[in-house]
Design a protein around this motif. Structure first.
Motif, short mmCIF file in Angstrom:
data_model
loop_
_atom_site.label_atom_id
_atom_site.label_comp_id
_atom_site.label_asym_id
_atom_site.label_seq_id
_atom_site.Cartn_x
_atom_site.Cartn_y
_atom_site.Cartn_z
N LEU A 14 3.74 -1.69 -10.06
CA LEU A 14 2.76 -1.98 -9.01
C LEU A 14 1.42 -2.12 -9.71
CD1 LEU A 14 3.74 0.59 -6.24
CD2 LEU A 14 4.01 -1.88 -6.15
N TYR A 15 0.83 -3.28 -9.60
CA TYR A 15 -0.44 -3.54 -10.25
C TYR A 15 -1.60 -3.05 -9.38
CZ TYR A 15 2.13 -6.55 -13.44
OH TYR A 15 3.00 -7.04 -14.37
N ALA A 16 -2.68 -2.62 -10.03
CA ALA A 16 -3.85 -2.14 -9.31
C ALA A 16 -4.44 -3.24 -8.44
CB ALA A 16 -4.90 -1.61 -10.28
N HIS A 17 -4.45 -4.48 -8.92
CA HIS A 17 -5.02 -5.57 -8.12
C HIS A 17 -4.18 -5.83 -6.87
CE1 HIS A 17 -2.15 -7.97 -10.56
NE2 HIS A 17 -2.10 -8.76 -9.51
N GLU A 18 -2.89 -5.55 -6.92
CA GLU A 18 -2.05 -5.68 -5.73
C GLU A 18 -2.38 -4.57 -4.73
OE1 GLU A 18 2.02 -7.69 -7.45
OE2 GLU A 18 1.90 -5.51 -7.36
N MET A 19 -2.64 -3.39 -5.25
CA MET A 19 -2.92 -2.25 -4.37
C MET A 19 -4.30 -2.31 -3.73
SD MET A 19 -1.07 0.62 -6.71
CE MET A 19 -1.21 1.96 -5.56
N ARG A 20 -5.16 -3.19 -4.23
CA ARG A 20 -6.49 -3.37 -3.63
C ARG A 20 -6.48 -4.41 -2.51
NH1 ARG A 20 -8.17 -2.73 -9.20
NH2 ARG A 20 -8.08 -4.98 -9.49
N THR A 21 -5.37 -5.09 -2.29
CA THR A 21 -5.31 -6.12 -1.26
C THR A 21 -5.19 -5.51 0.14
OG1 THR A 21 -2.90 -6.32 -1.32
CG2 THR A 21 -4.16 -7.74 -2.83
N ALA A 22 -5.60 -6.28 1.13
CA ALA A 22 -5.44 -5.85 2.53
C ALA A 22 -3.96 -5.71 2.88
CB ALA A 22 -6.12 -6.84 3.47
N ALA A 23 -3.14 -6.55 2.27
CA ALA A 23 -1.70 -6.51 2.54
C ALA A 23 -1.09 -5.18 2.11
CB ALA A 23 -0.99 -7.67 1.84
N TRP A 24 -1.59 -4.55 1.06
CA TRP A 24 -1.09 -3.25 0.62
C TRP A 24 -1.74 -2.13 1.44
CZ3 TRP A 24 2.60 -0.96 -2.19
CH2 TRP A 24 2.43 0.38 -2.52
N GLN A 25 -3.03 -2.21 1.61
CA GLN A 25 -3.76 -1.12 2.25
C GLN A 25 -3.40 -0.94 3.71
OE1 GLN A 25 -7.85 -1.94 1.28
NE2 GLN A 25 -7.59 -1.26 -0.83
N THR A 26 -2.88 -1.97 4.36
CA THR A 26 -2.49 -1.86 5.76
C THR A 26 -1.01 -1.52 5.94
OG1 THR A 26 -2.10 -4.24 5.91
CG2 THR A 26 -4.29 -3.44 6.55
N LEU A 27 -0.26 -1.41 4.84
CA LEU A 27 1.15 -1.03 4.94
C LEU A 27 1.28 0.46 5.22
CD1 LEU A 27 2.93 -2.83 1.95
CD2 LEU A 27 3.17 -3.34 4.38
N ASP A 28 2.25 0.83 6.04
CA ASP A 28 2.52 2.25 6.23
C ASP A 28 3.40 2.74 5.08
OD1 ASP A 28 5.09 1.37 6.85
OD2 ASP A 28 5.00 1.94 8.94
N THR A 29 3.64 4.03 5.05
CA THR A 29 4.38 4.62 3.92
C THR A 29 5.82 4.13 3.85
OG1 THR A 29 4.83 6.58 5.26
CG2 THR A 29 2.95 6.67 3.76
N ASP A 30 6.45 3.86 5.00
CA ASP A 30 7.83 3.35 4.99
C ASP A 30 7.90 2.00 4.29
OD1 ASP A 30 8.65 5.58 6.43
OD2 ASP A 30 8.66 4.53 8.36
N ALA A 31 6.98 1.11 4.62
CA ALA A 31 6.98 -0.23 4.03
C ALA A 31 6.66 -0.15 2.53
CB ALA A 31 6.00 -1.13 4.75
N ARG A 32 5.75 0.73 2.15
CA ARG A 32 5.43 0.89 0.72
C ARG A 32 6.66 1.38 -0.05
NH1 ARG A 32 -0.68 3.47 0.47
NH2 ARG A 32 -1.71 1.72 1.51
#
Length: 127
Positions: A14-32
């Motif tokens: 999991l790249y840090a730039h991916e984790m900074r996206t809105a698509a990652w930040q709005t995911l709940d823990t199940d989806a992550r």
């Protein structure tokens, strides 16, 4: 412990730039957690396609069917994965849905990953 490096050991990235996206930040823990499981199934020899049934996802994540369905829907909506071939019971043998990982290329020459999740933005709520 052996000084020899382990070769070919699987890992999930999991790249840090991916984790900074809105698509990652709005995911709940199940989806992550489901995304981590899907990426763990990735094998370069299979292209960017992974197979995971809802039942197997329920077992791996220790959650119920509705939560798994919602997690898959969230990943698809935000562009992390897309459905390559729907699963079902209408063949002689059962088969799981195959998903395309959007962060990986298909392995074809000059093929770049889609990475739709990098451009995803939540819908603006109007008053």
């Amino acid at each position: 412990m052996s000084k020899q490096k382990k070769r070919g050991e699987s890992h999930v990235r999991l790249y840090a730039h991916e984790m900074r996206t809105a698509a990652w930040q709005t995911l709940d823990t199940d989806a992550r957690a489901l995304l981590v499981e899907l990426r763990a199934l990735y094998r370069p020899s299979q292209g960017n396609i992974v197979f995971l049934s809802q039942r197997e996802a329920m077992k791996r994540l220790h959650i119920g069917q509705r939560r798994v369905q919602a997690a898959f829907a969230d990943l698809i909506e935000r562009g992390w994965v897309s459905v390559e071939t729907p699963g079902g019971f209408n063949r002689k043998t059962r088969h799981a849905t195959s998903y395309r990982l959007e962060n990986e290329s298909t392995g074809a020459p000059n093929n770049i990953p889609r990475k739709a999740y990098m451009r995803w933005q939540p819908e603006k709520k109007s008053r």
